[in-house]
Design a protein around this motif. Structure first.
Motif, PDB file in Angstrom:
ATOM      1  N   ARG A   1      -5.233   1.865  -8.682  1.00 56.16           N
ATOM      2  CA  ARG A   1      -4.196   2.999  -8.822  1.00 56.16           C
ATOM      3  C   ARG A   1      -2.907   2.184  -9.292  1.00 56.16           C
ATOM      4  NH1 ARG A   1      -1.406   7.478  -7.797  1.00 56.16           N
ATOM      5  NH2 ARG A   1       0.436   7.282  -7.027  1.00 56.16           N
ATOM      6  N   TRP A   2      -2.721   1.045  -8.950  1.00 53.02           N
ATOM      7  CA  TRP A   2      -1.731   0.113  -9.329  1.00 53.02           C
ATOM      8  C   TRP A   2      -1.628  -0.222 -10.751  1.00 53.02           C
ATOM      9  CZ3 TRP A   2      -1.909  -4.974 -11.008  1.00 53.02           C
ATOM     10  CH2 TRP A   2      -0.793  -5.729 -10.981  1.00 53.02           C
ATOM     11  N   ARG A   3      -2.699  -0.452 -11.024  1.00 59.59           N
ATOM     12  CA  ARG A   3      -3.033  -0.912 -12.448  1.00 59.59           C
ATOM     13  C   ARG A   3      -2.697   0.456 -13.384  1.00 59.59           C
ATOM     14  NH1 ARG A   3      -8.586  -3.559 -13.396  1.00 59.59           N
ATOM     15  NH2 ARG A   3      -7.838  -3.515 -15.603  1.00 59.59           N
ATOM     16  N   TRP A   4      -2.894   1.538 -12.985  1.00 63.12           N
ATOM     17  CA  TRP A   4      -2.812   2.807 -13.670  1.00 63.12           C
ATOM     18  C   TRP A   4      -1.280   3.005 -13.813  1.00 63.12           C
ATOM     19  CZ3 TRP A   4      -0.618   7.644 -12.317  1.00 63.12           C
ATOM     20  CH2 TRP A   4      -0.980   8.506 -13.339  1.00 63.12           C
ATOM     21  N   LEU A   5      -0.448   2.813 -12.383  1.00 58.91           N
ATOM     22  CA  LEU A   5       1.027   3.186 -12.448  1.00 58.91           C
ATOM     23  C   LEU A   5       1.611   2.126 -13.364  1.00 58.91           C
ATOM     24  CD1 LEU A   5       1.043   3.945  -8.700  1.00 58.91           C
ATOM     25  CD2 LEU A   5       1.547   5.570 -10.463  1.00 58.91           C
ATOM     26  N   ARG A   6       1.296   0.852 -13.342  1.00 65.03           N
ATOM     27  CA  ARG A   6       2.007  -0.121 -13.893  1.00 65.03           C
ATOM     28  C   ARG A   6       1.769   0.257 -15.617  1.00 65.03           C
ATOM     29  NH1 ARG A   6       1.650  -6.563 -13.241  1.00 65.03           N
ATOM     30  NH2 ARG A   6       3.154  -7.186 -14.361  1.00 65.03           N
ATOM     31  N   ARG A   7       0.366   0.564 -15.982  1.00 64.70           N
ATOM     32  CA  ARG A   7       0.277   0.900 -17.247  1.00 64.70           C
ATOM     33  C   ARG A   7       1.107   2.257 -17.785  1.00 64.70           C
ATOM     34  NH1 ARG A   7      -3.603   3.775 -20.212  1.00 64.70           N
ATOM     35  NH2 ARG A   7      -3.990   3.191 -22.277  1.00 64.70           N
ATOM     36  N   LYS A   8       1.145   3.088 -17.180  1.00 63.12           N
ATOM     37  CA  LYS A   8       2.033   4.279 -17.270  1.00 63.12           C
ATOM     38  C   LYS A   8       3.482   3.902 -17.383  1.00 63.12           C
ATOM     39  CE  LYS A   8       2.652   8.917 -15.572  1.00 63.12           C
ATOM     40  NZ  LYS A   8       4.363   8.708 -15.158  1.00 63.12           N
ATOM     41  N   ARG A   9       3.842   3.313 -16.690  1.00 65.34           N
ATOM     42  CA  ARG A   9       5.460   2.806 -16.633  1.00 65.34           C
ATOM     43  C   ARG A   9       5.670   2.049 -17.837  1.00 65.34           C
ATOM     44  NH1 ARG A   9       7.182  -2.110 -13.163  1.00 65.34           N
ATOM     45  NH2 ARG A   9       5.814  -2.935 -14.596  1.00 65.34           N
TER      46      ARG A   9
ATOM     47  N   GLY B   1       0.696  -1.056   0.038  1.00 62.90           N
ATOM     48  CA  GLY B   1      -0.251  -0.085  -0.073  1.00 62.90           C
ATOM     49  C   GLY B   1       0.891   1.256   0.020  1.00 62.90           C
ATOM     50  N   LEU B   2       1.923   1.287   0.693  1.00 66.23           N
ATOM     51  CA  LEU B   2       3.063   2.291   0.686  1.00 66.23           C
ATOM     52  C   LEU B   2       3.590   2.803  -0.705  1.00 66.23           C
ATOM     53  CD1 LEU B   2       4.322   4.443   2.480  1.00 66.23           C
ATOM     54  CD2 LEU B   2       6.022   2.827   2.862  1.00 66.23           C
ATOM     55  N   HIS B   3       3.919   1.553  -1.345  1.00 68.20           N
ATOM     56  CA  HIS B   3       4.724   1.838  -2.466  1.00 68.20           C
ATOM     57  C   HIS B   3       3.614   2.195  -3.720  1.00 68.20           C
ATOM     58  CE1 HIS B   3       7.890   0.223  -1.105  1.00 68.20           C
ATOM     59  NE2 HIS B   3       8.108  -1.285  -0.920  1.00 68.20           N
ATOM     60  N   VAL B   4       2.260   1.817  -3.575  1.00 66.45           N
ATOM     61  CA  VAL B   4       1.384   2.073  -4.527  1.00 66.45           C
ATOM     62  C   VAL B   4       1.126   3.654  -4.291  1.00 66.45           C
ATOM     63  CG1 VAL B   4      -1.108   2.028  -5.188  1.00 66.45           C
ATOM     64  CG2 VAL B   4       0.409  -0.096  -4.644  1.00 66.45           C
ATOM     65  N   ARG B   5       0.928   4.108  -2.941  1.00 62.46           N
ATOM     66  CA  ARG B   5       0.601   5.514  -2.715  1.00 62.46           C
ATOM     67  C   ARG B   5       1.810   6.593  -3.277  1.00 62.46           C
ATOM     68  NH1 ARG B   5      -1.629   3.090   1.967  1.00 62.46           N
ATOM     69  NH2 ARG B   5       0.334   3.721   3.140  1.00 62.46           N
ATOM     70  N   GLU B   6       2.904   5.838  -3.131  1.00 64.73           N
ATOM     71  CA  GLU B   6       4.245   6.768  -3.510  1.00 64.73           C
ATOM     72  C   GLU B   6       4.712   6.551  -5.091  1.00 64.73           C
ATOM     73  OE1 GLU B   6       7.342   5.696  -0.806  1.00 64.73           O
ATOM     74  OE2 GLU B   6       6.266   6.896   0.848  1.00 64.73           O
ATOM     75  N   GLY B   7       3.847   5.750  -5.897  1.00 62.90           N
ATOM     76  CA  GLY B   7       4.062   5.600  -7.055  1.00 62.90           C
ATOM     77  C   GLY B   7       5.186   4.871  -7.450  1.00 62.90           C
ATOM     78  N   GLU B   8       5.551   4.066  -6.484  1.00 64.19           N
ATOM     79  CA  GLU B   8       6.801   3.121  -6.778  1.00 64.19           C
ATOM     80  C   GLU B   8       6.236   1.494  -7.137  1.00 64.19           C
ATOM     81  OE1 GLU B   8       8.890   3.338  -3.194  1.00 64.19           O
ATOM     82  OE2 GLU B   8       9.882   5.189  -3.636  1.00 64.19           O
TER      83      GLU B   8
ATOM     84  N   LEU C   1      -2.520  -9.027  -5.281  1.00 65.75           N
ATOM     85  CA  LEU C   1      -2.696  -7.691  -4.808  1.00 65.75           C
ATOM     86  C   LEU C   1      -4.131  -7.555  -4.099  1.00 65.75           C
ATOM     87  CD1 LEU C   1      -0.158  -6.809  -6.038  1.00 65.75           C
ATOM     88  CD2 LEU C   1      -1.019  -4.559  -6.544  1.00 65.75           C
ATOM     89  N   ARG C   2      -4.967  -8.263  -5.077  1.00 68.50           N
ATOM     90  CA  ARG C   2      -6.384  -8.010  -4.578  1.00 68.50           C
ATOM     91  C   ARG C   2      -6.560  -8.928  -3.429  1.00 68.50           C
ATOM     92  NH1 ARG C   2      -9.916  -5.924  -8.124  1.00 68.50           N
ATOM     93  NH2 ARG C   2      -9.197  -5.682 -10.383  1.00 68.50           N
ATOM     94  N   ALA C   3      -5.549  -9.750  -2.981  1.00 63.30           N
ATOM     95  CA  ALA C   3      -5.912 -10.594  -1.637  1.00 63.30           C
ATOM     96  C   ALA C   3      -5.550  -9.676  -0.340  1.00 63.30           C
ATOM     97  CB  ALA C   3      -5.135 -11.719  -1.571  1.00 63.30           C
ATOM     98  N   VAL C   4      -4.731  -8.622  -0.464  1.00 60.54           N
ATOM     99  CA  VAL C   4      -4.362  -7.894   0.587  1.00 60.54           C
ATOM    100  C   VAL C   4      -4.727  -6.241   0.337  1.00 60.54           C
ATOM    101  CG1 VAL C   4      -2.519  -9.481   1.247  1.00 60.54           C
ATOM    102  CG2 VAL C   4      -2.242  -7.549  -0.505  1.00 60.54           C
ATOM    103  N   LEU C   5      -4.982  -5.738  -0.776  1.00 65.15           N
ATOM    104  CA  LEU C   5      -5.267  -4.536  -1.003  1.00 65.15           C
ATOM    105  C   LEU C   5      -6.514  -4.226  -1.426  1.00 65.15           C
ATOM    106  CD1 LEU C   5      -2.088  -3.129  -3.049  1.00 65.15           C
ATOM    107  CD2 LEU C   5      -2.251  -3.067  -0.726  1.00 65.15           C
ATOM    108  N   SER C   6      -7.169  -2.781  -1.176  1.00 66.25           N
ATOM    109  CA  SER C   6      -8.413  -2.478  -1.699  1.00 66.25           C
ATOM    110  C   SER C   6      -8.455  -2.401  -2.909  1.00 66.25           C
ATOM    111  CB  SER C   6      -8.837  -1.059  -0.759  1.00 66.25           C
ATOM    112  OG  SER C   6      -7.903  -0.068  -1.211  1.00 66.25           O
ATOM    113  N   GLU C   7      -9.811  -2.096  -3.593  1.00 63.59           N
ATOM    114  CA  GLU C   7     -10.125  -1.991  -4.901  1.00 63.59           C
ATOM    115  C   GLU C   7      -9.603  -0.634  -5.417  1.00 63.59           C
ATOM    116  OE1 GLU C   7     -11.306  -3.393  -8.597  1.00 63.59           O
ATOM    117  OE2 GLU C   7     -11.409  -4.332  -6.763  1.00 63.59           O
ATOM    118  N   GLU C   8      -9.587   0.326  -4.534  1.00 61.61           N
ATOM    119  CA  GLU C   8      -9.095   1.706  -5.077  1.00 61.61           C
ATOM    120  C   GLU C   8      -7.444   1.517  -5.225  1.00 61.61           C
ATOM    121  OE1 GLU C   8      -8.800   6.330  -3.315  1.00 61.61           O
ATOM    122  OE2 GLU C   8      -9.954   4.887  -2.566  1.00 61.61           O
ATOM    123  N   GLU C   9      -6.886   0.833  -4.191  1.00 62.11           N
ATOM    124  CA  GLU C   9      -5.385   0.680  -4.579  1.00 62.11           C
ATOM    125  C   GLU C   9      -5.113  -0.236  -5.665  1.00 62.11           C
ATOM    126  OE1 GLU C   9      -3.989   1.139   0.195  1.00 62.11           O
ATOM    127  OE2 GLU C   9      -4.832  -0.885  -0.479  1.00 62.11           O
ATOM    128  N   VAL C  10      -5.679  -0.989  -5.880  1.00 65.21           N
ATOM    129  CA  VAL C  10      -5.354  -1.937  -7.046  1.00 65.21           C
ATOM    130  C   VAL C  10      -5.642  -1.138  -8.357  1.00 65.21           C
ATOM    131  CG1 VAL C  10      -6.048  -3.911  -8.216  1.00 65.21           C
ATOM    132  CG2 VAL C  10      -6.011  -4.205  -5.817  1.00 65.21           C
TER     133      VAL C  10
END
Length: 510
Positions: free
Chosen positions: A309-317, A266-273, A298-307
């Motif tokens: 954002r992770w998908r958006w960050l990964r696609r952007k990268r 969750g920390l890495h996703v919030r910081e964009g890492e 990720l879906r097993a431990v993070l919220s839907e909102e965090e997942v």
């Protein structure tokens, strides 16, 4: 009929004998519950229900053989089960008998457990010493055991009490429930009813293998999760042991508690890492690099909102890593747009279809070079735009040129360079050999004659030498005005040797 018969028999036994039987039944049930608590589902009014899983000693090859519905649903057959000594497995027998009508091939899958069998058992008051338990019904979850084999299995279970020394006259019987459970749980019954052959292969006849296969796989996955949830694992982050129910087993094999992974990921996703969202184990690598987490993990431990954002960050990268990616030129969108997969195929085509980009967010179609509305494959981009790109390319270093070629496409860049050089040569020739009409900017080349020009397009009168507009009513005044650059320059005469005229020495003194 059976209940009345059992009642008649139990009435002939003494109360002391029945009391001993009741105590033995209670003791047997308590022992069975202590050993297999999940198997014993209910015990009420002399009726016992057991849910016995089939746990094989190792992973075995399960072959689902297609058979006809009539053969599968048949409940009548020979009294004796098909023995492996006579045929390798019952599936072989079904396969031979149905091969002429079935065109569906068998399906093979490796499994270490099979769906459980549900047993409904009646315990008479005189059980286990004086009379056997009666198997009322046997049912295989998901229907993976044919009805005919289930009936043969029930008969064998009823005979086991007698084989163990039980006698309805002299007594001497013992509890049979644990024997039945182990006989089924270990998979030994598969050989007895003919589903398992001598080579260890298990054949399951079924009218629809494609439907049974996902049911068997789903059960196997569920059993693996149950086994994982009941064990304890040390977490490499908080250094405490937690039950598997509160842990996550990553695809690389490492196990961490969900709370620690939720905090770290969750920390890495919030910081964009997004590149650090993966296995925390030091030295854990996959395919030569850092092992990143999957979306299911990720879906097993993070919220839907965090997942999300992770998908958006990964696609952007991933898009930023692609040198052909350009951003949508619409101010309200700015979505990164990668090159279409078909663009790489037509990159070497003389048409410029490779420049086409279509934003998947707003639907805007544009040219990747000039960033304007798509102008078609044959219409060139505006000259100032392409000139800016080409000048930057010609002045760049070798590495920078490679980057530009990857961004715009090597074939497109080379095509623009060739066009730029041709345009530069044409521009230089036009500037040196033609004069621009001051009225319509049409370029005019003079082959011979005077410098008074009349534009064939707009009919403007102008001087070919200086390009200025002149009077249409008195055009020669421009050439007769002293002090101007065009005075007495109505004709441009340049003498040469070809004209046959040679200057004579001292002629100016004559």
């Amino acid at each position: 009929m059976t209940a009345s018969l059992n009642g008649a028999k139990s009435s002939s036994y003494s109360e002391d004998d029945l009391e001993i039987c009741r105590e033995l039944q209670v003791e047997e049930w308590e022992v069975l519950q202590a050993i297999h608590p999940t198997i014993c589902t209910s015990n009420s009014n002399g009726t016992v229900r057991l849910e016995v899983p089939v746990e094989l000693d190792s992973e075995r090859q399960i072959e689902i053989v297609p058979i006809l519905h009539e053969s599968y649903n048949a409940t009548t057959g020979p009294a004796d089960p098909v023995q492996p000594a006579l045929v390798d497995s019952a599936a072989d027998k079904y396969e031979r008998s149905c091969s002429s009508t079935s065109t569906v091939p068998p399906i093979s899958v490796p499994l270490s457990n099979l769906p459980p069998l549900l047993l409904d058992i009646t315990l008479p008051p005189s059980y286990p010493t004086l009379s056997p338990a009666e198997v009322i019904a046997v049912r295989a979850v998901s229907g993976w055991v044919p009805p005919r084999m289930i009936e043969g299995m029930r008969r064998q279970m009823m005979e086991m009490w007698t084989d163990m020394g039980g006698d309805t006259v002299s007594g001497g019987g013992t509890g049979i429930l644990y024997t039945w459970v182990e006989w089924i749980r270990s998979g030994e019954f598969l050989t007895s009813i003919g589903l398992a052959g001598r080579n260890g292969r298990i054949g399951i006849p079924h009218p629809s293998p494609a439907l049974l296969l996902p049911l068997l796989r789903a059960h196997a996955t569920g059993q693996q999760y149950k086994a994982f949830a009941q064990m304890s694992y040390p977490c490499g982050i908080c250094l405490t042991s937690r039950k598997g129910l509160y842990c996550l087993h990553l695809g690389c094999g490492h196990v961490f508690c969900k709370a620690c992974l939720a905090d770290m990921w969750g920390l890495h996703v919030r910081e964009g890492e997004v590149a650090r969202v993966g296995c925390p184990e030091v030295g854990c690598e996959s395919n030569g690099g850092f092992r990143e987490a999957t979306e299911d993990e990720l879906r097993a431990v993070l919220s839907e909102e965090e997942v999300g954002r992770w998908r958006w960050l990964r696609r952007k990268r991933d898009l930023e890593r692609d040198p052909t990616t350009v951003h949508c030129p619409m101010e309200y969108c700015q979505e990164p747009v990668p090159r279409a997969k078909t663009a790489a195929i037509i990159e070497d085509d003389e048409s410029t279809w490779g420049r086409l980009r279509e934003c998947h967010s707003c639907g805007y179609s544009f040219c990747s070079v000039c960033k304007r509305t798509w102008h078609g494959p044959h219409t060139p981009c505006p000259l100032p735009v392409t000139s800016k790109i080409i000048l930057a390319y010609l002045a760049a270093s070798e590495d920078e040129r490679i980057r530009l070629e990857r961004h715009y496409g090597r074939a497109s860049v080379q095509r623009m360079v060739r066009q730029h050089k041709e345009d530069e040569e044409n521009r230089k020739w036009l500037e040196s050999s033609t004069t621009e009409c001051p009225g319509c900017a049409l370029r005019v080349e003079k082959s011979m004659g005077c410098n008074h020009m009349t534009c064939s397009k707009c009919k403007t009168h102008f001087c070919y030498r200086c390009g200025h507009r002149i009077s249409a009513t008195n055009p020669y005044q421009h050439f007769s005005t002293p002090g101007t650059s065009c005075f007495s320059r109505l004709f441009d005469f340049v003498p040469s040797a070809e004209d046959g005229w040679q200057p004579i020495e001292a002629f100016e003194f004559i």
